[in-house]
Design a protein around this motif. Structure first.
Motif, PDB file in Angstrom:
ATOM      1  N   SER A 209       1.060  -1.247   0.016  1.00 45.03           N
ATOM      2  CA  SER A 209      -0.029  -0.124   0.134  1.00 45.03           C
ATOM      3  C   SER A 209       0.964   1.100  -0.113  1.00 45.03           C
ATOM      4  O   SER A 209       2.068   1.108   0.424  1.00 45.03           O
ATOM      5  N   ASP A 210       0.342   2.204  -0.203  1.00 42.87           N
ATOM      6  CA  ASP A 210       1.161   3.624  -0.404  1.00 42.87           C
ATOM      7  C   ASP A 210       1.361   4.109   1.165  1.00 42.87           C
ATOM      8  O   ASP A 210       2.700   4.404   1.389  1.00 42.87           O
ATOM      9  N   ARG A 211       0.394   4.080   1.708  1.00 42.82           N
ATOM     10  CA  ARG A 211       0.869   4.638   3.231  1.00 42.82           C
ATOM     11  C   ARG A 211      -0.039   3.812   4.043  1.00 42.82           C
ATOM     12  O   ARG A 211       0.179   2.509   4.421  1.00 42.82           O
TER      13      ARG A 211
ATOM     14  N   ASP B  51      -7.257   3.809  -1.743  1.00 50.00           N
ATOM     15  CA  ASP B  51      -6.438   4.945  -1.717  1.00 50.00           C
ATOM     16  C   ASP B  51      -6.403   5.453  -3.008  1.00 50.00           C
ATOM     17  O   ASP B  51      -5.599   4.643  -4.140  1.00 50.00           O
TER      18      ASP B  51
ATOM     19  N   ARG C 185      -3.924   7.425  -4.257  1.00 47.16           N
ATOM     20  CA  ARG C 185      -2.426   7.200  -4.625  1.00 47.16           C
ATOM     21  C   ARG C 185      -1.981   6.097  -5.090  1.00 47.16           C
ATOM     22  O   ARG C 185      -0.950   5.767  -5.685  1.00 47.16           O
TER      23      ARG C 185
ATOM     24  N   TRP D  44       1.544   0.321  -4.960  1.00 45.94           N
ATOM     25  CA  TRP D  44       2.902   0.140  -5.387  1.00 45.94           C
ATOM     26  C   TRP D  44       3.065  -1.327  -5.783  1.00 45.94           C
ATOM     27  O   TRP D  44       2.674  -2.297  -4.991  1.00 45.94           O
TER      28      TRP D  44
ATOM     29  N   ARG E 193       3.441   2.881  -8.856  1.00 47.46           N
ATOM     30  CA  ARG E 193       2.401   3.108  -8.734  1.00 47.46           C
ATOM     31  C   ARG E 193       1.532   3.168  -9.570  1.00 47.46           C
ATOM     32  O   ARG E 193       1.587   3.547 -10.519  1.00 47.46           O
TER      33      ARG E 193
END
Length: 461
Positions: free
Chosen positions: A50-52, A106, A108, A111, A116
């Motif tokens: 995941s991005d964050r 998300d 964003r 990944w 991404r």
């Protein structure tokens, strides 16, 4: 006063209805947007995360909407394993043909390695590789493709032309079982969210759903970087003839890919063409109307071969087929401010060569090929009757002293023009036309003859 209030109320309702209808149409348009499945990775080890803080969701036969931070897939020694970030001690063994879905809420993206991606990921376990397929709406996909295929700083009308061509090309590929399209220049380049910019998104949004058609069917909207003055007829590169992919004038004179040189040492040529013992001579047998190589005959130490221009480009990794070949001495090449690698000497320069007799060859043909006399071959092989040689027979052929490695090493120099197959839209040509004030539709109708530009409909497929 009452009439005025009624009139204002009527206007307000009318505006509200129009806004509602417009919103509904936009929502309907978005819901009808086709998805595209893009192969983004094919490897034996894959990292997805995941991005964050927002977790990923994994769903499949053995996973039911499991929330995860990341996962690692590995194929080694006929075993495919999966490990989640939060519990690396537990290893899942995956079977061939197993598949599952990874998604995220998300914006964003997700990944995959160092890139991404928006949308969802379909993961497939094949016999030899792990495949990652990105599934997303075609308009979001195109924002990245346009930025991957063209510099985002180029004129907006060129980017819009690229968006329409790329949309058409991608939709034309739909219908394959695992994925529709590749993310490399085998199809068209797609490198994920990083390539999308405000300008590429504007180019895509302003051309939303527009495609190129010929007789109400999507065209094969091929494009390339630079044709060096004239684009090519499709039938002169491949077997298929498309009336809309015919040769037209290009406007790509001022570009860094217009002229190039590529060099090959003898050792490189021997590795590329081992069956005939490298290349010491190349004959161009025929060319297209634009000067591109259609077929060549290559001569090596062990024989000759005929190969198409398309195949020799692929084999030697040349930028185009608009090429000419020349052998030059090593020191001559150095004088052109190049520094080719010297060929190593191995003490075998006086040893004879070996030739395998092929259909239709005589001693005269073989001697002429190696630039030696028939008598030298006869003496070296102790041939009693020079009129009788057999197909498949091994003959020793003396080295011609003038062509031996004791003379300066020979380097093959390939002088070329343009970049790509030369068919369809030239990207550098589109840039020039846009700089001169041409609109996207004018650019496209120049490079694709007789086409129409329309909103996409399913019956175009």
């Amino acid at each position: 006063m009452i009439l005025k209030i009624i009139k204002n109320t009527h206007n307000f309702c009318l505006i509200s209805i129009l806004i509602f209808c417009f919103s509904q149409n936009r929502a309907l348009s978005a819901s009808k947007e086709p998805n595209i499945s893009v192969l983004i990775l094919k490897d034996k080890k894959i990292r997805i995360r995941s991005d964050r803080s927002i977790p990923l969701t994994i769903k499949g036969q053995r996973f039911s909407n499991k929330k995860i931070k990341g996962l690692t897939l590995k194929k080694q020694n006929n075993r495919t394993t999966l490990i989640f970030d939060k519990n690396k001690q537990k290893i899942y063994d995956l079977k061939n043909k197993e598949k599952f879905l990874v998604s995220s809420s998300d914006r964003r993206g997700i990944w995959v390695g160092q890139k991404r991606y928006a949308g969802k990921l379909n993961i497939f376990i094949s016999d030899n590789y792990i495949l990652v397929v990105n599934v997303l709406g075609i308009e979001k996909y195109l924002a990245s493709v346009v930025g991957s295929e063209m510099p985002a700083k180029w004129p907006l009308e060129a980017l819009k032309a690229q968006a329409i061509a790329s949309r058409t090309y991608a939709l034309k590929q739909k219908g394959n079982p695992l994925y529709d399209i590749d993310s490399t220049n085998m199809n068209q380049v797609y490198i994920g969210l990083e390539a999308g910019t405000h300008k590429t998104k504007r180019a895509v949004n302003s051309t939303r759903s527009l495609v190129l058609t010929y007789e109400n069917k999507l065209i094969n909207a091929l494009f390339h970087s630079s044709s060096a003055g004239m684009t090519e007829n499709s039938q002169d590169v491949w077997k298929n003839k498309y009336p809309y992919l015919s040769s037209v004038k290009d406007f790509d004179k001022n570009n860094p890919k217009l002229r190039w040189n590529q060099k090959f040492s003898q050792s490189q040529l021997q590795k590329l063409f081992p069956r005939i013992g490298g290349i010491n001579k190349i004959e161009i047998l025929n060319v297209t109307s634009t000067g591109r190589v259609k077929n060549v005959r290559i001569h090596g130490d062990f024989g000759t071969d005929q190969i198409s221009g398309v195949d020799i480009r692929k084999k030697m990794n040349l930028k185009s087929t608009l090429v000419r070949f020349k052998f030059v001495e090593d020191n001559e090449f150095k004088s052109l401010n190049h520094t080719p690698k010297l060929l190593s000497t191995n003490g075998l320069e006086n040893e004879p060569l070996t030739h395998i007799v092929r259909v239709g060859e005589t001693l005269i043909v073989i001697a002429d090929q190696y630039d030696v006399s028939v008598e030298e071959i006869v003496a070296l092989n102790n041939i009693k009757d020079s009129s009788i040689i057999k197909i498949g027979q091994r003959l020793l052929v003396p080295r011609n002293p003038l062509n031996s490695s004791s003379s300066p090493a020979k380097i093959l120099v390939v002088s070329g023009f343009g970049s790509g197959h030369g068919v369809g839209m030239s990207q550098w040509g589109a840039k020039h036309m846009a700089n001169q004030g041409a609109k996207a539709k004018t650019i496209l109708k120049h490079f694709y003859k007789g086409v129409e530009i329309k909103p996409f409909k399913k019956y175009f497929l």
